[in-house]
Design a protein around this motif. Structure first.
Motif, PDB file in Angstrom:
ATOM      1  N   GLY A 101     -17.870   1.639   0.061  1.00  0.00           N
ATOM      2  CA  GLY A 101     -16.970   0.945  -0.867  1.00  0.00           C
ATOM      3  C   GLY A 101     -15.902   0.156  -0.147  1.00  0.00           C
ATOM      4  N   SER A 102     -15.302   0.781   0.881  1.00  0.00           N
ATOM      5  CA  SER A 102     -14.249   0.089   1.635  1.00  0.00           C
ATOM      6  C   SER A 102     -14.808  -1.135   2.348  1.00  0.00           C
ATOM      7  CB  SER A 102     -13.613   1.048   2.646  1.00  0.00           C
ATOM      8  OG  SER A 102     -13.033   2.157   2.007  1.00  0.00           O
ATOM      9  N   ALA A 103     -15.972  -0.987   2.982  1.00  0.00           N
ATOM     10  CA  ALA A 103     -16.576  -2.122   3.689  1.00  0.00           C
ATOM     11  C   ALA A 103     -16.958  -3.238   2.715  1.00  0.00           C
ATOM     12  CB  ALA A 103     -17.800  -1.639   4.470  1.00  0.00           C
ATOM     13  N   SER A 104     -17.468  -2.852   1.548  1.00  0.00           N
ATOM     14  CA  SER A 104     -17.860  -3.867   0.549  1.00  0.00           C
ATOM     15  C   SER A 104     -16.658  -4.652   0.065  1.00  0.00           C
ATOM     16  CB  SER A 104     -18.557  -3.190  -0.634  1.00  0.00           C
ATOM     17  OG  SER A 104     -19.723  -2.511  -0.208  1.00  0.00           O
ATOM     18  N   LEU A 105     -15.556  -3.937  -0.223  1.00  0.00           N
ATOM     19  CA  LEU A 105     -14.336  -4.621  -0.663  1.00  0.00           C
ATOM     20  C   LEU A 105     -13.807  -5.560   0.415  1.00  0.00           C
ATOM     21  CD1 LEU A 105     -12.352  -1.841  -2.561  1.00  0.00           C
ATOM     22  CD2 LEU A 105     -13.307  -3.936  -3.521  1.00  0.00           C
ATOM     23  N   ALA A 106     -13.787  -5.032   1.667  1.00  0.00           N
ATOM     24  CA  ALA A 106     -13.275  -5.872   2.756  1.00  0.00           C
ATOM     25  C   ALA A 106     -14.133  -7.117   2.933  1.00  0.00           C
ATOM     26  CB  ALA A 106     -13.233  -5.054   4.039  1.00  0.00           C
ATOM     27  N   LEU A 107     -15.447  -6.935   2.854  1.00  0.00           N
ATOM     28  CA  LEU A 107     -16.353  -8.079   3.012  1.00  0.00           C
ATOM     29  C   LEU A 107     -16.197  -9.070   1.854  1.00  0.00           C
ATOM     30  CD1 LEU A 107     -18.629  -9.400   4.613  1.00  0.00           C
ATOM     31  CD2 LEU A 107     -20.247  -8.023   3.284  1.00  0.00           C
ATOM     32  N   PHE A 124      -8.207  -8.858   6.127  1.00  0.00           N
ATOM     33  CA  PHE A 124      -9.378  -8.242   5.500  1.00  0.00           C
ATOM     34  C   PHE A 124     -10.369  -7.734   6.547  1.00  0.00           C
ATOM     35  CE2 PHE A 124      -8.254 -11.142   1.818  1.00  0.00           C
ATOM     36  CZ  PHE A 124      -7.812 -10.105   1.002  1.00  0.00           C
ATOM     37  N   LEU A 125     -10.574  -8.539   7.572  1.00  0.00           N
ATOM     38  CA  LEU A 125     -11.537  -8.143   8.603  1.00  0.00           C
ATOM     39  C   LEU A 125     -11.053  -6.959   9.438  1.00  0.00           C
ATOM     40  CD1 LEU A 125     -12.711 -11.675   9.847  1.00  0.00           C
ATOM     41  CD2 LEU A 125     -13.946 -10.068   8.354  1.00  0.00           C
ATOM     42  N   SER A 126      -9.721  -6.825   9.578  1.00  0.00           N
ATOM     43  CA  SER A 126      -9.194  -5.695  10.365  1.00  0.00           C
ATOM     44  C   SER A 126      -9.545  -4.346   9.740  1.00  0.00           C
ATOM     45  CB  SER A 126      -7.680  -5.818  10.526  1.00  0.00           C
ATOM     46  OG  SER A 126      -7.023  -5.618   9.272  1.00  0.00           O
ATOM     47  N   SER A 127      -9.894  -4.378   8.454  1.00  0.00           N
ATOM     48  CA  SER A 127     -10.267  -3.117   7.792  1.00  0.00           C
ATOM     49  C   SER A 127     -11.509  -2.505   8.407  1.00  0.00           C
ATOM     50  CB  SER A 127     -10.515  -3.358   6.298  1.00  0.00           C
ATOM     51  OG  SER A 127      -9.355  -3.856   5.673  1.00  0.00           O
ATOM     52  N   PHE A 128     -12.388  -3.355   8.957  1.00  0.00           N
ATOM     53  CA  PHE A 128     -13.625  -2.832   9.544  1.00  0.00           C
ATOM     54  C   PHE A 128     -13.355  -1.994  10.803  1.00  0.00           C
ATOM     55  CE2 PHE A 128     -15.221  -6.378   7.020  1.00  0.00           C
ATOM     56  CZ  PHE A 128     -16.306  -5.792   6.390  1.00  0.00           C
ATOM     57  N   LEU A 129     -12.182  -2.185  11.450  1.00  0.00           N
ATOM     58  CA  LEU A 129     -11.826  -1.359  12.608  1.00  0.00           C
ATOM     59  C   LEU A 129     -11.559   0.093  12.220  1.00  0.00           C
ATOM     60  CD1 LEU A 129      -9.447  -3.813  14.515  1.00  0.00           C
ATOM     61  CD2 LEU A 129     -11.787  -3.184  15.128  1.00  0.00           C
ATOM     62  N   LEU A 183       1.275  10.254   4.779  1.00  0.00           N
ATOM     63  CA  LEU A 183       1.727  11.494   5.394  1.00  0.00           C
ATOM     64  C   LEU A 183       1.218  12.737   4.663  1.00  0.00           C
ATOM     65  CD1 LEU A 183       5.440  10.542   6.205  1.00  0.00           C
ATOM     66  CD2 LEU A 183       3.525  10.695   7.803  1.00  0.00           C
ATOM     67  N   SER A 184       0.880  12.610   3.395  1.00  0.00           N
ATOM     68  CA  SER A 184       0.463  13.770   2.612  1.00  0.00           C
ATOM     69  C   SER A 184      -1.045  13.980   2.607  1.00  0.00           C
ATOM     70  CB  SER A 184       0.950  13.634   1.168  1.00  0.00           C
ATOM     71  OG  SER A 184       0.376  12.491   0.558  1.00  0.00           O
ATOM     72  N   THR A 185      -1.785  13.081   3.201  1.00  0.00           N
ATOM     73  CA  THR A 185      -3.242  13.227   3.246  1.00  0.00           C
ATOM     74  C   THR A 185      -3.688  13.591   4.651  1.00  0.00           C
ATOM     75  OG1 THR A 185      -3.458  10.845   3.613  1.00  0.00           O
ATOM     76  CG2 THR A 185      -3.682  11.638   1.355  1.00  0.00           C
ATOM     77  N   LYS A 186      -4.933  14.066   4.763  1.00  0.00           N
ATOM     78  CA  LYS A 186      -5.471  14.492   6.048  1.00  0.00           C
ATOM     79  C   LYS A 186      -6.882  13.956   6.212  1.00  0.00           C
ATOM     80  CE  LYS A 186      -2.809  18.808   6.034  1.00  0.00           C
ATOM     81  NZ  LYS A 186      -1.853  18.360   7.050  1.00  0.00           N
ATOM     82  N   GLY A 187      -7.297  13.867   7.458  1.00  0.00           N
ATOM     83  CA  GLY A 187      -8.676  13.498   7.747  1.00  0.00           C
ATOM     84  C   GLY A 187      -8.965  12.059   7.413  1.00  0.00           C
ATOM     85  N   LYS A 188     -10.168  11.852   6.904  1.00  0.00           N
ATOM     86  CA  LYS A 188     -10.581  10.478   6.615  1.00  0.00           C
ATOM     87  C   LYS A 188      -9.871   9.925   5.387  1.00  0.00           C
ATOM     88  CE  LYS A 188     -14.785  12.321   4.495  1.00  0.00           C
ATOM     89  NZ  LYS A 188     -16.261  12.361   4.651  1.00  0.00           N
ATOM     90  N   SER A 189      -9.222  10.803   4.609  1.00  0.00           N
ATOM     91  CA  SER A 189      -8.442  10.303   3.466  1.00  0.00           C
ATOM     92  C   SER A 189      -7.289   9.436   3.940  1.00  0.00           C
ATOM     93  CB  SER A 189      -7.913  11.483   2.649  1.00  0.00           C
ATOM     94  OG  SER A 189      -8.974  12.254   2.140  1.00  0.00           O
ATOM     95  N   MET A 190      -6.717   9.765   5.091  1.00  0.00           N
ATOM     96  CA  MET A 190      -5.646   8.935   5.654  1.00  0.00           C
ATOM     97  C   MET A 190      -6.154   7.540   5.973  1.00  0.00           C
ATOM     98  SD  MET A 190      -3.892  11.708   8.258  1.00  0.00           S
ATOM     99  CE  MET A 190      -2.556  10.621   8.691  1.00  0.00           C
ATOM    100  N   VAL A 191      -7.372   7.484   6.511  1.00  0.00           N
ATOM    101  CA  VAL A 191      -7.952   6.193   6.849  1.00  0.00           C
ATOM    102  C   VAL A 191      -8.212   5.377   5.587  1.00  0.00           C
ATOM    103  CG1 VAL A 191      -9.889   5.068   7.994  1.00  0.00           C
ATOM    104  CG2 VAL A 191      -8.990   7.210   8.897  1.00  0.00           C
ATOM    105  N   VAL A 229      -6.624   5.620   2.772  1.00  0.00           N
ATOM    106  CA  VAL A 229      -5.334   5.164   2.241  1.00  0.00           C
ATOM    107  C   VAL A 229      -4.867   3.902   2.964  1.00  0.00           C
ATOM    108  CG1 VAL A 229      -2.874   5.743   2.120  1.00  0.00           C
ATOM    109  CG2 VAL A 229      -4.595   7.403   1.389  1.00  0.00           C
ATOM    110  N   GLU A 230      -5.017   3.874   4.280  1.00  0.00           N
ATOM    111  CA  GLU A 230      -4.560   2.699   5.026  1.00  0.00           C
ATOM    112  C   GLU A 230      -5.435   1.482   4.724  1.00  0.00           C
ATOM    113  OE1 GLU A 230      -3.013   1.552   9.536  1.00  0.00           O
ATOM    114  OE2 GLU A 230      -3.843   3.544   9.108  1.00  0.00           O
ATOM    115  N   ILE A 231      -6.768   1.693   4.628  1.00  0.00           N
ATOM    116  CA  ILE A 231      -7.656   0.569   4.283  1.00  0.00           C
ATOM    117  C   ILE A 231      -7.302   0.019   2.905  1.00  0.00           C
ATOM    118  CG2 ILE A 231     -10.042  -0.031   3.732  1.00  0.00           C
ATOM    119  CD1 ILE A 231     -10.924   1.910   5.893  1.00  0.00           C
ATOM    120  N   PHE A 232      -7.066   0.938   1.951  1.00  0.00           N
ATOM    121  CA  PHE A 232      -6.698   0.500   0.603  1.00  0.00           C
ATOM    122  C   PHE A 232      -5.400  -0.308   0.631  1.00  0.00           C
ATOM    123  CE2 PHE A 232      -4.202   1.287  -3.245  1.00  0.00           C
ATOM    124  CZ  PHE A 232      -5.036   0.744  -4.210  1.00  0.00           C
ATOM    125  N   SER A 233      -4.428   0.146   1.412  1.00  0.00           N
ATOM    126  CA  SER A 233      -3.152  -0.573   1.495  1.00  0.00           C
ATOM    127  C   SER A 233      -3.350  -1.954   2.105  1.00  0.00           C
ATOM    128  CB  SER A 233      -2.151   0.234   2.321  1.00  0.00           C
ATOM    129  OG  SER A 233      -1.914   1.480   1.728  1.00  0.00           O
TER     130      SER A 233
END
Length: 887
Positions: free
Chosen positions: A625-631, A672-677, A836-844, A846-850
């Motif tokens: 989903g994240s990759a599709s949105l970024a693309l 948008f492309l930086s999200s793929f990193l 700060l309140s999330t852990k693991g891949k949820s943090m990633v 959250v940042e991609i969504f932002s």
């Protein structure tokens, strides 16, 4: 001597020392010449039991198989009048006497050992009594019609060594005397391990510490942690308790009770036994205690059996006899005296430690040859009469024919409780002891023969041998006996062997069978010091062949740990669930253990499960989903860029600096492309580029927005007559704002990469079930500096755009920039607490969504209205229409 003194009470020690002082210091010294002292006549009170067989050299023996009830002396008659009453014989122990006689017979018939010297023996009994042990030991040393200590009237008797005794008390009463004359004493019983400080004392049994170790190993093997102890009420029982109790504690085992038992030979009557029966019997009613350890000599066990029987007669409904009995090597199953009516059903399944022995077929043949014609041999008459419950005919007295010994009796018809045809451990020790003396004499003979002069026969040399001369050879003696086993002493002058472990099978006819099921042997090959064949053990029928359990409470199952009960022994405990992150895989664990970093506890907390590797991948829905949105947003941005390039000469594109618009669109594309990193397995390169690229391109985008806003404000301010802002109108201001703001962020990122760059890392702790593969930011401070600077630019853009929101629409993007910056700031202000309140891949995520939402906000708020006019309302894309709309 300190250890020896610790085994004796002050009273008994004082009495023994007083006796020795009288005997050794108030009487003339030892003399072998009869003409210096006239040997008295017959002793009015001779010791009634002995067996003497003459020989060139005499081996003495103190056995223990006859006992009397010794009554209190009231001095109303001669003190010796009732010294010897009707004797009670432990008929099973008569085998000890026969083992010594058989070994001497076998050696005398062997031409390879002492072929020109005959051995004889002189055997006395200790009568299970300290006074009589002193008496018979002195009688052995100074025997004549009447014994006089330190005077030796029989010049033909050459006593070379003494074998005995059975128990520790007997042995150490003997050693008090024998050690003074340096006569070798070979004890055939099992004694406490430290008591070897007497130079003339040798033990024909293993170190008792090996037996302690064996009992502990047995308890641990079956998981018996709650056991009862029965010990004799004497010094040996006290010694055992002091040594064994710490071993129990060190191995996680507790004694539920320690009960002391008086030996039956020292009880005056059954009434006294009845007084103590209640206290001894009560522990047997505790169903939690299944395993009992009985330490002591055979009469201790006999007394215990009688006490249990007496209580059982009055309390049949409470049997309490579904038990496991563990018996030490000093204890044997016997029937004697008033206890001959007892059976052995109580001890079905008992486990006994016995002195190691090997069966000797020739000894069994020797026993089969024993018959009533031996009546003139020592001890035989009283043994035979009590073993077969008959009396030899006395021609001078009338006799009931039903009680007369017929002469048809045979030893192999007796039950094992009265006599065993297989050699016992103690008899085997006596047999080896005789051979040790013979081999020692043989070694001395060989040693002296090398120095012998012609005409001096070796026989004469050995006859003149003094007992103390044997010690030098005894310590190093080693030979193979007739059973093929190596016999030797350790450096502690104890036998280098171990203990056998046997299982008792009982039968209704008061007979039993002991089956070897293991052993304890520190000298065993391949370090097999303790072996138990559990499949060979037949337990008490009450257990239905299920291994008995003897614990204070039920086991703590895996997933739980022990919690000690206040005021109780450590074997009594509660069970509590393991704390979070810990497990217990076995029963009764003291503490739960933490799983390794790459594992986590299962639901039941009894097993560690490997953690899964977790990162935002392209194979899962969030990653897709994240990759599709970024693309999608990237393609949309490219479409907008293409549209603006195609319509670059239209008024709406030219407005507010066309180059700045292109720069903003390219910056948004890079955002948008930086999200793929952030998607995929974090590597060294992606971790280095991820946050710095995000910070720089976003700063570039926000700088372009700020430059657009400032351009609008400056342009309208320059339209006023006489305005000084005219000089700022142009591309130089725009480029200066974009370059300076972007380079500042780039400088912050450069410092970050040079000082503490991000790197791939594994987070083992944030999520219990996962190992999170992530990028460690290196310096959290620098990361928040990048975010803070970007927020500063966004705030500045929002303030300027808010101030310019009412300027004319035809040349004014400030209203749209105001909305875009409001959205941008809202997203990133929400990002920080959410991140700060999330852990693991949820943090990633959250940042991609932002990144995607803030970039899409800029793209939509700023460029959507223009694209609408360019593509859908082209008639409005001219200067006149734009001015007219404002007018």
């Amino acid at each position: 001597m300190d250890e020896h003194k610790s085994l004796s009470s002050e009273g008994s020690l004082s009495a023994r020392m007083l006796l020795l002082l009288v005997l050794l210091f108030l009487i003339p010294p030892l003399s072998n010449t009869s003409n210096t002292f006239r040997c008295p006549g017959n002793d009015p009170i001779p010791v009634p039991h002995e067996w003497y067989q003459p020989g060139d050299l005499i081996i003495g023996g103190i056995v223990t198989h006859i006992y009397y009830v010794f009554y209190e002396v009231f001095f109303t008659e001669h003190p010796t009048q009732n010294l010897f009453d009707v004797p009670h014989v432990v008929t099973k122990f008569y085998q000890h006497v026969l083992a010594l006689a058989f070994a001497v017979k076998e050696i005398n018939e062997n031409p390879n050992i002492l072929h020109n010297v005959t051995l004889g023996f002189h055997i006395h009994d200790s009568y299970f009594d300290a006074r009589m042990t002193y008496r018979t030991t002195l009688d052995l040393l100074f025997k004549m019609g009447r014994f006089i200590p330190n005077y030796k009237c029989d010049r033909q008797k050459t006593l070379i060594s003494i074998i005995g005794g059975l128990g520790s008390d007997t042995s150490f009463h003997m050693v008090d005397i024998l050690d003074l004359y340096k006569i070798p004493q070979l004890a055939y019983g099992s004694f406490p391990p430290e008591e070897t400080q007497f130079p003339s004392f040798y033990r024909m049994v293993p170190n008792e510490a090996h037996q302690y170790t064996g009992i502990i190993s047995l308890l641990k093997h079956f998981g018996w942690t709650w056991v009862g102890l029965f010990v004799p009420n004497d010094n040996s029982g006290e010694y055992f308790n002091n040594k064994f109790q710490p071993l129990l504690s060190q191995n996680g085992i507790c004694s539920a009770f320690t009960q002391r038992i008086q030996q039956i030979a020292h009880l005056d009557n059954l009434e006294e036994m009845g007084d103590v029966a209640v206290n001894i019997y009560m522990p047997l009613t505790d169903n939690k205690v299944t395993t009992y350890i009985v330490y002591g000599e055979s009469l201790t066990l006999l007394a215990l059996r009688l006490i249990i029987f007496l209580r059982y007669l009055t309390n049949k409904e409470n049997t309490g006899f579904k038990k496991v009995w563990i018996l030490t090597a000093q204890t044997d199953f016997i029937l004697a005296g008033i206890c001959r009516f007892l059976d052995f059903q109580l001890f079905q399944g008992a486990i006994s430690f016995t002195i190691h022995s090997q069966n000797l077929l020739v000894f069994k043949e020797f026993l089969q040859s024993v018959n009533p014609s031996w009546t003139q041999r020592g001890f035989f008459k009283v043994f035979w009469e009590q073993a077969f419950d008959c009396i030899f005919r006395n021609p001078d007295a009338p006799m009931n024919t039903n009680e007369v010994c017929t002469g048809e009796e045979s030893l192999d018809s007796l039950p094992r409780s009265l006599f065993a045809m297989e050699i016992s451990g103690h008899s085997y020790s006596i047999y080896n002891a005789v051979y040790i003396v013979a081999h020692t004499l043989h070694a001395i003979h060989l040693s002296t023969s090398k120095q012998r002069t012609k005409g001096s026969p070796g026989k004469l040399k050995l006859q003149n041998l003094q007992p103390w001369q044997l010690h030098h050879f005894l310590s190093d003696i080693s030979f193979n006996n007739s059973a093929g086993e190596t016999v030797f002493f350790t450096n502690r002058r104890e036998m280098g062997s171990g203990f056998d472990i046997t299982n008792m099978l009982t039968f209704p006819n008061k007979s039993f069978l002991q089956v070897k099921v293991g052993w304890v042997d520190p000298y065993a090959p391949n370090r097999k010091e303790f072996i138990i064949h559990e499949d060979l053990i037949i337990w008490n029928k009450g257990f239905n062949q299920v291994v008995p359990i003897s614990v204070c409470n039920d086991h703590c199952h895996p997933g739980y740990e022990k919690k000690r009960k206040e005021g109780k022994k450590f074997c009594c405990y509660d069970c509590t669930l393991c704390p979070e992150g810990k497990i217990s895989e076995q029963n009764d664990m003291d503490d739960c253990v933490r799983c390794p970093a790459d594992q986590y506890p299962n639901k039941n907390k009894n097993e560690c499960i490997p953690k899964t590797i977790s990162f935002l991948s392209y194979d899962e829905s969030l990653g897709i989903g994240s990759a599709s949105l970024a693309l999608s947003f990237s393609l949309l941005t490219i479409f907008v860029i293409g549209t603006f390039i195609k319509y670059k000469d239209t008024p709406i594109v030219k407005a507010n600096n066309r180059d700045l618009t292109y720069a903003l669109l390219i910056a948004l594309l890079l955002c948008f492309l930086s999200s793929f990193l952030f998607i995929g397995h974090p590597g060294k390169v992606t971790c280095l580029l991820r946050q710095p690229m995000f910070g720089i391109v976003f700063s570039l985008a926000v700088s372009c927005v700020l430059a657009k806003t400032v351009t609008v404000v400056v342009a309208f301010m320059a339209t006023k007559p006489g305005s000084s802002m005219r000089k700022w109108v142009g591309k130089r201001l725009t480029y200066a704002i974009v370059l300076s703001c972007s380079l500042t962020q780039a400088s912050i990122c450069t410092v970050w990469l040079l000082t503490s760059p991000p790197f791939p890392d594994l987070d083992m702790d944030s999520v219990a079930e996962e190992i999170i593969v992530q990028c460690n930011e290196g310096s959290v401070t620098m990361f928040y500096c990048v975010l803070g600077y970007m927020g500063l630019l966004a705030t500045a853009s929002f303030i300027v755009a808010f101030a310019a929101r009412k300027l004319p629409d035809s040349f004014n993007e400030a209203k749209f920039i105001n909305f875009s910056m409001l959205l941008f700031c809202s997203v990133w202000l929400s990002f920080v607490p959410t991140y700060l309140s999330t852990k693991g891949k949820s943090m990633v995520v959250v940042e991609i969504f932002s990144i995607l939402s803030s970039s899409a906000g800029l793209l939509g708020c700023i460029f959507a209205p223009k694209c609408y006019i360019i593509l859908l309302r082209p008639e409005l894309n001219n200067r006149e229409q734009l001015i007219r709309r404002k007018m």
